[in-house]
Design an enzyme around this catalytic site. Structure first.
Site, short mmCIF file in Angstrom:
data_model
loop_
_atom_site.label_atom_id
_atom_site.label_comp_id
_atom_site.label_asym_id
_atom_site.label_seq_id
_atom_site.Cartn_x
_atom_site.Cartn_y
_atom_site.Cartn_z
N GLY A 12 -13.11 44.63 50.73
CA GLY A 12 -11.68 44.33 50.90
C GLY A 12 -11.02 43.95 49.58
O GLY A 12 -11.68 43.54 48.63
N ARG A 16 -4.35 38.44 50.39
CA ARG A 16 -3.81 37.08 50.49
C ARG A 16 -4.13 36.20 49.29
O ARG A 16 -3.55 35.14 49.10
CB ARG A 16 -4.35 36.42 51.79
CG ARG A 16 -3.75 37.02 53.05
CD ARG A 16 -4.53 36.63 54.30
NE ARG A 16 -5.73 37.45 54.48
CZ ARG A 16 -6.57 37.35 55.52
NH1 ARG A 16 -6.36 36.44 56.45
NH2 ARG A 16 -7.63 38.14 55.62
N LYS A 23 -11.13 39.84 45.67
CA LYS A 23 -11.39 38.55 46.34
C LYS A 23 -12.81 38.03 46.15
O LYS A 23 -13.00 36.89 45.74
CB LYS A 23 -11.05 38.64 47.82
CG LYS A 23 -11.38 37.36 48.56
CD LYS A 23 -10.75 37.28 49.92
CE LYS A 23 -11.51 38.08 50.94
NZ LYS A 23 -10.96 37.85 52.28
N GLY A 78 -11.56 48.47 58.23
CA GLY A 78 -11.99 47.36 59.09
C GLY A 78 -13.47 47.06 58.93
O GLY A 78 -14.22 47.82 58.31
N GLY A 140 -11.34 34.75 64.27
CA GLY A 140 -11.60 35.33 65.58
C GLY A 140 -12.13 34.23 66.50
O GLY A 140 -12.84 33.32 66.06
N TYR A 387 -18.00 33.72 5.19
CA TYR A 387 -17.24 34.91 5.58
C TYR A 387 -16.32 35.33 4.45
O TYR A 387 -15.56 34.51 3.91
CB TYR A 387 -16.41 34.52 6.82
CG TYR A 387 -15.64 35.63 7.48
CD1 TYR A 387 -16.22 36.86 7.74
CD2 TYR A 387 -14.31 35.43 7.86
CE1 TYR A 387 -15.49 37.86 8.37
CE2 TYR A 387 -13.59 36.43 8.50
CZ TYR A 387 -14.19 37.65 8.75
OH TYR A 387 -13.48 38.64 9.37
N ALA A 423 -21.93 15.86 -5.12
CA ALA A 423 -20.71 15.83 -4.30
C ALA A 423 -19.62 16.66 -4.96
O ALA A 423 -19.52 16.72 -6.18
CB ALA A 423 -20.24 14.39 -4.14
C1 UD1 Z 1 -13.16 38.25 59.91
C2 UD1 Z 1 -13.47 38.47 61.40
C3 UD1 Z 1 -13.10 37.22 62.17
C4 UD1 Z 1 -13.81 35.99 61.61
C5 UD1 Z 1 -13.59 35.87 60.09
C6 UD1 Z 1 -14.51 34.82 59.52
C7 UD1 Z 1 -13.14 40.85 61.85
C8 UD1 Z 1 -12.24 41.88 62.40
N1 UD1 Z 1 -12.71 39.60 61.89
O1 UD1 Z 1 -11.75 38.09 59.78
O2 UD1 Z 1 -13.43 37.37 63.55
O3 UD1 Z 1 -13.38 34.82 62.26
O4 UD1 Z 1 -13.89 37.12 59.41
O5 UD1 Z 1 -14.25 34.57 58.16
O6 UD1 Z 1 -14.24 41.18 61.43
N2 UD1 Z 1 -14.12 44.01 54.52
C9 UD1 Z 1 -14.63 45.21 54.11
N3 UD1 Z 1 -14.03 46.36 54.54
C10 UD1 Z 1 -12.98 46.36 55.38
C11 UD1 Z 1 -12.47 45.11 55.82
C12 UD1 Z 1 -13.06 43.95 55.37
O7 UD1 Z 1 -15.59 45.27 53.35
O8 UD1 Z 1 -12.52 47.45 55.75
C13 UD1 Z 1 -14.77 42.77 54.05
C14 UD1 Z 1 -13.86 41.88 53.22
O9 UD1 Z 1 -14.00 42.17 51.84
C15 UD1 Z 1 -14.36 40.48 53.55
C16 UD1 Z 1 -14.98 40.63 54.93
O10 UD1 Z 1 -15.14 42.00 55.16
O11 UD1 Z 1 -15.35 40.03 52.65
C17 UD1 Z 1 -14.10 40.03 56.03
O12 UD1 Z 1 -12.83 40.66 56.01
P1 UD1 Z 1 -11.49 39.82 56.14
O13 UD1 Z 1 -10.36 40.76 56.04
O14 UD1 Z 1 -11.52 38.66 55.26
O15 UD1 Z 1 -11.62 39.37 57.67
P2 UD1 Z 1 -10.95 38.12 58.36
O16 UD1 Z 1 -9.53 38.43 58.67
O17 UD1 Z 1 -11.21 36.89 57.60
CA CA Z 2 -12.16 36.44 55.64
#
Ligand code: UD1
Ligand code: CA
Length: 456
Positions: A12, A16, A23, A78, A140, A387, A423
Site C-alpha cells: 500500500g 493517510r 508507509k 485490496g 474491522g 585536505y 607550541a
Molecule cells: C486492515 C483490515 C482491517 C483491520 C486493520 C488492522 C482489510 C480489508 N482490513 O484495514 O480489518 O482492522 O487492517 O490494522 O484487510 N496492502 C497491500 N495491498 C493492498 C492493500 C493493502 O499490500 O492492495 C497492505 C498495506 O500496505 C498495509 C496492509 O496491507 O500494510 C493493510 O492495509 P490498510 O489499507 O492499512 O488496511 P486497514 O484499512 O488498516
Molecule cells: Ca492499516
C-alpha cells in the site's frame, strides 16, 4: 509441527500518512515498520517469508534484503488481492500461513505464537488475532453469533450502527490452513464500500463452508496498533520506546529518565551502565558495562567499551575502547577507532582516525585522517591539516609524541616516536624520532615601540 509460512502485506501507498516515504518504511524507534514486522515473523521458524510489495517496491526490497522473498502487487486492489500475489510461492505448500500487515510494528513473535497454538488447539482453518480497542474507529469489527463463535469481519466503512458498537477488532493478523486460504481467496469479491478485495471476507466464506473458524483475543491492544497516520505513528513510537527501555532496565541498565531516552531496537547495553536524559542511541550500537552515557549524547552504529564516559557528545560509526572519557561537546565522526584509557575533551572533532591507548586530546582540536600512537599528548588547538581542497592526506603521530598547543600538522606528515613539536608550529616536514621541531617565526621584541608611537 506443521510447516509455517508468512506473508507480509506491504504494497500500500499509505495515503493517510501524507508522505513521500512509503508507509511501511516509516521508522519506529529508528527502524522501518516493515522491518520490525519481518524480524518478529522470522522468529517463528518459517519455511518461507513472502513480502507483498507494490508502492516503493524497490525500497522495501532493499530494506529487507534476502530475509524475505517478494511478490509484486502491481495494482493495490485490496488485502485479499495482495495475498493472492503470493500464490506461486505458497499455493502448492501444505502447512500454516500467517498473514501480517506491514503497518503493525509492535506485534511480537510471542503473540503470534499464542495465536498459532490456538489455531492448532482448535484444528481451525483460520484463526484471527483480535483485540479489544478503546476506540475501534477505522478497524474491522469481529462479529460473533449468540454462541460467541466468529461469523465474519465487517470493515468500519461497511459496518452498520450496531456493528460499529463492537469494540473487538481485527488486528489484521491471521493464520490459515495454507491450502484453504489459496482455494477460497478466489471467491472474494469487491462489492463493498471501498471497492476492494478484502482478506477478512475469507473468514465468512470458510464459515459458510462449515469450516472451523477460531479467534485468539490478545490482551495486548498496544501490540496490534495499526499505523495509518502520523498520530498512530507517534503512539507506536511511544509504545516501542517504552518496551525497549523496560527491557534494558530489566537487564540492569539505569535510565535516569526513560521518557527522554531513545534507544534503537538493535542496541545492546551492559549491566550497570547509566544513561542520562536526552540520549539517542541509533542503529547497531553496543555499549559495555559500567559506562556512563549522556546527558544529551547521540551514538550511532558504534561500539563503546566498558566504563567509558561520554557526555554531551556525538559518536558515529566508530569504535571506542574501555575507560575512555569523551566530551563534553566532542564529535567522533565515522571510521574512528579510539583505544583504551583515552581522553577526548571539549570541542574536539575526530574523523577517520586510529587513536592509540592512553593518548589525550583534551581541548579544541581537529584530528582527521590520522594515525595516533599510544601515550601521545595533543595540546590544546592541535590541528591536522588533512585536505588540500581535492584530496585528503594522512598524518602519523607515533607513540609518546608530544604536540604543543596550537600546532598545525600539514599532511602528509609524520611526527616520529617520542618527538616534540613546539607550541604554535606549522609542521610541513616529517619530524624524526626524539627530535624537537620548532616551526614558527622567532619572536622579535621592539623595545619602547609603543611608547614611541604615542609620542608622535
Ligand atoms: C486492515 C483490515 C482491517 C483491520 C486493520 C488492522 C482489510 C480489508 N482490513 O484495514 O480489518 O482492522 O487492517 O490494522 O484487510 N496492502 C497491500 N495491498 C493492498 C492493500 C493493502 O499490500 O492492495 C497492505 C498495506 O500496505 C498495509 C496492509 O496491507 O500494510 C493493510 O492495509 P490498510 O489499507 O492499512 O488496511 P486497514 O484499512 O488498516
Ligand atoms: Ca492499516
Amino acid at each position: 509441527m506443521d510447516k509455517r509460512f508468512a506473508v507480509i502485506l506491504a504494497a500500500g501507498k499509505g495515503t493517510r500518512m501524507k508522505s513521500k516515504l512509503y508507509k511501511v518504511l516509516h521508522p519506529v524507534c529508528g527502524k522501518p515498520m516493515v522491518e520490525h514486522v519481518a524480524d518478529e515473523a522470522l522468529k517463528l521458524s518459517l519455511a518461507k517469508l513472502v513480502t507483498i510489495v507494490g508502492h516503493g517496491a524497490e525500497d522495501v526490497k532493499e530494506q529487507l534484503g534476502d530475509r524475505s522473498e517478494y511478490a509484486l502487487q502491481e495494482e493495490q486492489l485490496g488485502t485479499a488481492h495482495a495475498v493472492k500475489q503470493a500464490k506461486s510461492f505458497l499455493a502448492q505448500e501444505k502447512g500454516t500461513t500467517i498473514v501480517i500487515c506491514g503497518d503493525t510494528p509492535l506485534l511480537t513473535a510471542e503473540t503470534m505464537e499464542a495465536m498459532l497454538s490456538e489455531h492448532q488447539k482448535h484444528q481451525a482453518k483460520v484463526t484471527i488475532l483480535t483485540a479489544r480497542a478503546e476506540d475501534p474507529t477505522g478497524y474491522g469489527r469481529i462479529i460473533r453469533d449468540e454462541t460467541g463463535a466468529v461469523v465474519k469481519i465487517v470493515e468500519h466503512k461497511d459496518a452498520n450502527d450496531a456493528e460499529r458498537q463492537v469494540n473487538e477488532i481485527n488486528t489484521g493478523t491471521y493464520c490459515f490452513s495454507n491450502e484453504d486460504l489459496f482455494r477460497v481467496i478466489e471467491q472474494v469479491s469487491n462489492e463493498n464500500a471501498q471497492g476492494e478485495y478484502y482478506l477478512p471476507d475469507v473468514i465468512e466464506i470458510l464459515k459458510n463452508e462449515g469450516q472451523t473458524v477460531a479467534a485468539y483475543q490478545t490482551p495486548q491492544f498496544e501490540e496490534t496498533l495499526g499505523v495509518n497516520d502520523r498520530i498512530a505513528l507517534s503512539q507506536a513510537e511511544q509504545f516501542m520506546k517504552r518496551r525497549i527501555n523496560h527491557q534494558h532496565m530489566k537487564n540492569g541498565v539505569t535510565l535516569i529518565d526513560p521518557e527522554n531516552t531513545y534507544i534503537s531496537p538493535d542496541a545492546v547495553i551492559g549491566e550497570d551502565t547509566m544513561i542520562y536524559p536526552g540520549t539517542v542511541i541509533k542503529g547497531n550500537v553496543k555499549i559495555g558495562a559500567d559506562a556512563i552515557i549522556g546527558p544529551n549524547t547521540e551514538i550511532v552504529d558504534s561500539i563503546i567499551g566498558d566504563r567509558t564516559v561520554i557526555k554531551q557528545s556525538v559518536v558515529c560509526d566508530s569504535e571506542v575502547g574501555v575507560d575512555v572519557t569523551i566530551g563534553p561537546f566532542a564529535h567522533i565522526r565515522p571510521l574512528s577507532k579510539i583505544g583504551d584509557e583515552v581522553k577526548i575533551g571539549n570541542f574536539v572533532e575526530i574523523k577517520k582516525t586510529v587513536f592509540g591507548d592512553r593518548s589525550k586530546v583534551s581541548h579544541l582540536s581537529y584530528i582527521g585522517d590520522a594515525e595516533v600512537g599510544t601515550d601521545v599528548n595533543l595540546g590544546c588547538g592541535s590541528i591536522t591539516v588533512n585536505y588540500d581542497g581535492k584530496n585528503k592526506f594522512l598524518t602519523k603521530i607515533e607513540d609518546g609524541a608530544f604536540i604543543g598547543c596550537n600546532s598545525n600538522l600539514v599532511a602528509p606528515v609524520t611526527v616520529g616516536k617520542g618527538a616534540y613539536v613546539a607550541a604554535g608550529s606549522t609542521v610541513t616536514e616529517d619530524v624524526p624520532q626524539d627530535a624537537l621541531s620548532i616551526a614558527r617565526a622567532r619572536q622579535v621584541n621592539k623595545e619602547d615601540y609603543v611608547k614611541n608611537i604615542h609620542k608622535k
